[in-house]
Design a protein around this motif. Structure first.
Motif, PDB file in Angstrom:
ATOM      1  N   VAL A  98      44.156  25.093  43.067  1.00 47.26           N
ATOM      2  CA  VAL A  98      43.029  24.893  41.901  1.00 47.26           C
ATOM      3  C   VAL A  98      42.996  26.291  41.060  1.00 47.26           C
ATOM      4  O   VAL A  98      43.312  27.316  41.862  1.00 47.26           O
ATOM      5  CB  VAL A  98      41.776  24.376  42.270  1.00 47.26           C
ATOM      6  N   ASN A  99      42.560  26.202  39.952  1.00 42.00           N
ATOM      7  CA  ASN A  99      42.154  27.437  39.234  1.00 42.00           C
ATOM      8  C   ASN A  99      40.859  27.752  39.618  1.00 42.00           C
ATOM      9  O   ASN A  99      39.682  27.053  39.706  1.00 42.00           O
ATOM     10  CB  ASN A  99      42.481  27.241  37.605  1.00 42.00           C
ATOM     11  N   LEU A 100      40.529  29.107  39.868  1.00 40.16           N
ATOM     12  CA  LEU A 100      39.157  29.481  40.384  1.00 40.16           C
ATOM     13  C   LEU A 100      38.464  30.123  39.034  1.00 40.16           C
ATOM     14  O   LEU A 100      38.983  30.505  38.194  1.00 40.16           O
ATOM     15  CB  LEU A 100      39.506  30.551  41.200  1.00 40.16           C
ATOM     16  N   PRO A 101      37.137  30.074  39.135  1.00 40.38           N
ATOM     17  CA  PRO A 101      36.325  30.217  38.092  1.00 40.38           C
ATOM     18  C   PRO A 101      36.381  31.901  37.996  1.00 40.38           C
ATOM     19  O   PRO A 101      36.544  32.461  39.007  1.00 40.38           O
ATOM     20  CB  PRO A 101      34.893  29.772  38.430  1.00 40.38           C
ATOM     21  N   GLY A 127      36.251  28.484  52.560  1.00 38.73           N
ATOM     22  CA  GLY A 127      35.440  29.731  51.919  1.00 38.73           C
ATOM     23  C   GLY A 127      35.772  29.787  50.405  1.00 38.73           C
ATOM     24  O   GLY A 127      35.014  29.909  49.671  1.00 38.73           O
ATOM     25  N   THR A 128      37.148  29.501  49.988  1.00 36.57           N
ATOM     26  CA  THR A 128      37.262  29.376  48.514  1.00 36.57           C
ATOM     27  C   THR A 128      36.904  28.151  47.857  1.00 36.57           C
ATOM     28  O   THR A 128      35.985  28.458  46.690  1.00 36.57           O
ATOM     29  CB  THR A 128      38.941  29.463  48.258  1.00 36.57           C
ATOM     30  N   ALA A 129      36.701  27.257  48.806  1.00 36.66           N
ATOM     31  CA  ALA A 129      36.008  25.842  47.867  1.00 36.66           C
ATOM     32  C   ALA A 129      34.636  26.140  47.652  1.00 36.66           C
ATOM     33  O   ALA A 129      34.012  25.726  46.689  1.00 36.66           O
ATOM     34  CB  ALA A 129      36.533  24.744  48.905  1.00 36.66           C
ATOM     35  N   LEU A 130      33.914  26.755  48.677  1.00 38.16           N
ATOM     36  CA  LEU A 130      32.364  27.124  48.799  1.00 38.16           C
ATOM     37  C   LEU A 130      32.236  28.105  47.631  1.00 38.16           C
ATOM     38  O   LEU A 130      31.194  27.919  46.974  1.00 38.16           O
ATOM     39  CB  LEU A 130      31.870  27.383  49.836  1.00 38.16           C
ATOM     40  N   ASN A 149      43.457  34.551  39.161  1.00 38.53           N
ATOM     41  CA  ASN A 149      42.441  33.416  39.262  1.00 38.53           C
ATOM     42  C   ASN A 149      42.887  32.060  40.422  1.00 38.53           C
ATOM     43  O   ASN A 149      42.552  30.938  40.164  1.00 38.53           O
ATOM     44  CB  ASN A 149      41.855  33.027  38.053  1.00 38.53           C
ATOM     45  N   THR A 150      43.658  32.486  41.148  1.00 38.35           N
ATOM     46  CA  THR A 150      44.189  31.514  42.288  1.00 38.35           C
ATOM     47  C   THR A 150      44.225  32.144  43.476  1.00 38.35           C
ATOM     48  O   THR A 150      44.266  33.367  43.777  1.00 38.35           O
ATOM     49  CB  THR A 150      45.881  31.062  41.734  1.00 38.35           C
ATOM     50  N   ASN A 151      44.458  31.179  44.433  1.00 39.41           N
ATOM     51  CA  ASN A 151      44.587  31.543  45.959  1.00 39.41           C
ATOM     52  C   ASN A 151      45.410  30.575  46.537  1.00 39.41           C
ATOM     53  O   ASN A 151      45.191  29.625  47.250  1.00 39.41           O
ATOM     54  CB  ASN A 151      43.056  31.470  46.663  1.00 39.41           C
ATOM     55  N   ALA A 179      43.388  39.388  47.723  1.00 40.88           N
ATOM     56  CA  ALA A 179      42.345  39.813  46.746  1.00 40.88           C
ATOM     57  C   ALA A 179      42.905  40.080  45.423  1.00 40.88           C
ATOM     58  O   ALA A 179      42.241  39.628  44.385  1.00 40.88           O
ATOM     59  CB  ALA A 179      41.628  40.979  47.224  1.00 40.88           C
ATOM     60  N   ASP A 180      43.944  40.933  45.609  1.00 38.38           N
ATOM     61  CA  ASP A 180      44.640  41.145  44.329  1.00 38.38           C
ATOM     62  C   ASP A 180      45.297  40.015  43.606  1.00 38.38           C
ATOM     63  O   ASP A 180      44.948  39.635  42.100  1.00 38.38           O
ATOM     64  CB  ASP A 180      45.939  42.057  44.465  1.00 38.38           C
ATOM     65  N   GLU A 181      45.788  38.837  44.128  1.00 42.21           N
ATOM     66  CA  GLU A 181      46.110  37.445  43.619  1.00 42.21           C
ATOM     67  C   GLU A 181      44.967  36.817  42.761  1.00 42.21           C
ATOM     68  O   GLU A 181      44.855  36.538  41.778  1.00 42.21           O
ATOM     69  CB  GLU A 181      46.556  36.390  44.435  1.00 42.21           C
TER      70      GLU A 181
END
Length: 345
Positions: A52-55, A13-16, A44-46, A37-39
């Motif tokens: 990876v860093n998330l947009p 889900g994160t990758a998509l 901007n990470t999971n 969700a707070d993280e």
């Protein structure tokens, strides 16, 4: 730009969500864990699921009603065992009719139903024909790093399939369309069984010859079962079939391969699942496929052998010996049957 809710903040889900954010969409990533969700929103990470860093366009929610408010599409990426519960809640809270897409690879053991069938049963305002499935050889770890990946989307509703293709496609994430929804879903689900077997083979130290044979004969089993349920045999020669099978059986990114590898090294199933910490869809799918094959008298010796290992405490080495000592037969019998099925007069 579209507003898209992604339900399920695991690795896939994160990758998509990253793909959708890269395409300029407003992405709402839903999780039932407030801490997660707070993280995502503060760093901007999971990190538990994807390194990876998330947009910044990805905004996480732990409130489902807020996550789906006024979205154009909903992408369901929760484990198979959670599909009914999440869709039942979604059915109560949804006030409009966005395009419904799922990217979950599994089968419900009790009913032997595919994920799209489960969704349509729980979603009172959606027809089965309008649901879209996304599947193909696509490790989340590589998608998250924008490495080249190709998948297939399928729906009876070709307009919805094209919409989904446009939603996801970009320079690193190529998307094809198909109308064979049955084959696309079964290919994505059943390959997890063979990946467990490939992991067991590697855990036993049996080498590449054994794994190549397992993958090839596993494809024959997948196709045999798929055709019996109305899929085209040609689908299993494409990305959601042989493509997904190869990547899942040969990579340490695969949870099913890793779980099988631990089983091959002598670990017990409960310990393996606890150690994995994430859903291993192949375990549930093995139970479902073995039950169906038995009821319909479909020959699936690899699936049956894995069922013995997973649920009857049979030693993996004994199952391999059992498979190697089956009666002689002609390999092309299966292929000829598939061709006759797809190209009959």
């Amino acid at each position: 730009m579209q507003k898209v809710a992604v339900l399920g903040a695991g690795s896939w889900g994160t990758a998509l969500s990253i793909v959708l954010a890269d395409n300029g969409h407003d992405v709402r990533l839903w999780t039932h864990r407030k801490q997660q969700a707070d993280e995502i929103n503060t760093t901007n990470t999971n990190k538990r699921y994807l390194q990876v860093n998330l947009p910044q366009q990805i905004q996480a929610y732990d409130d489902l009603e807020k996550a789906i408010d006024d979205v154009s599409a909903i992408v369901i990426v929760v484990p198979t065992k959670a599909i009914r519960e999440v869709c039942s809640e979604l059915n109560e809270k949804l006030r409009h009719q966005p395009t419904l897409i799922h990217a979950t690879k599994g089968i419900e053991p009790e009913s032997l139903k595919r994920v799209s069938q489960l969704i349509s049963e729980e979603m009172s305002t959606y027809n089965y024909e309008d649901i879209v499935v996304l599947s193909g050889p696509s490790h989340a770890e590589e998608v998250g790093k924008r490495l080249p990946t190709t998948v297939t989307v399928s729906s009876v509703n070709e307009q919805n399939a094209t919409f989904t293709q446009d939603l996801f496609i970009n320079e690193s994430f190529r998307v094809y369309t198909s109308t064979d929804m049955v084959g696309i879903e079964l290919g994505g689900a059943l390959k997890n069984i063979i990946a467990l077997g490939a992991g067991i083979s590697d855990g036993l130290g049996y080498g590449d010859n054994a794994k190549a044979a397992l993958i090839t004969r596993g494809l024959a089993e997948i196709t045999r079962l798929g055709v019996s349920l109305g899929a085209s045999p040609l689908t299993f020669l494409g990305l959601p079939g042989v493509g997904d099978l190869i990547v899942t059986c040969t990579s340490s990114h695969s949870r099913n391969w890793r779980a099988g590898n631990l089983l091959g090294k002598g670990h017990k199933l409960d310990d393996v699942l606890e150690q994995m910490g994430m859903a291993v869809e192949g375990v549930r799918t093995t139970k479902a496929a073995n039950q169906f094959a038995r009821e319909q008298q479909i020959e699936m010796p690899i699936t049956n052998g894995l069922h013995q290992v997973l649920f009857n405490d049979k030693k993996p080495r004994d199952v391999v010996d059992q498979l190697m000592n089956r009666s002689k037969r002609e390999e092309m019998d299966d292929l000829a049957a598939f061709i006759r099925t797809d190209f009959r007069d």
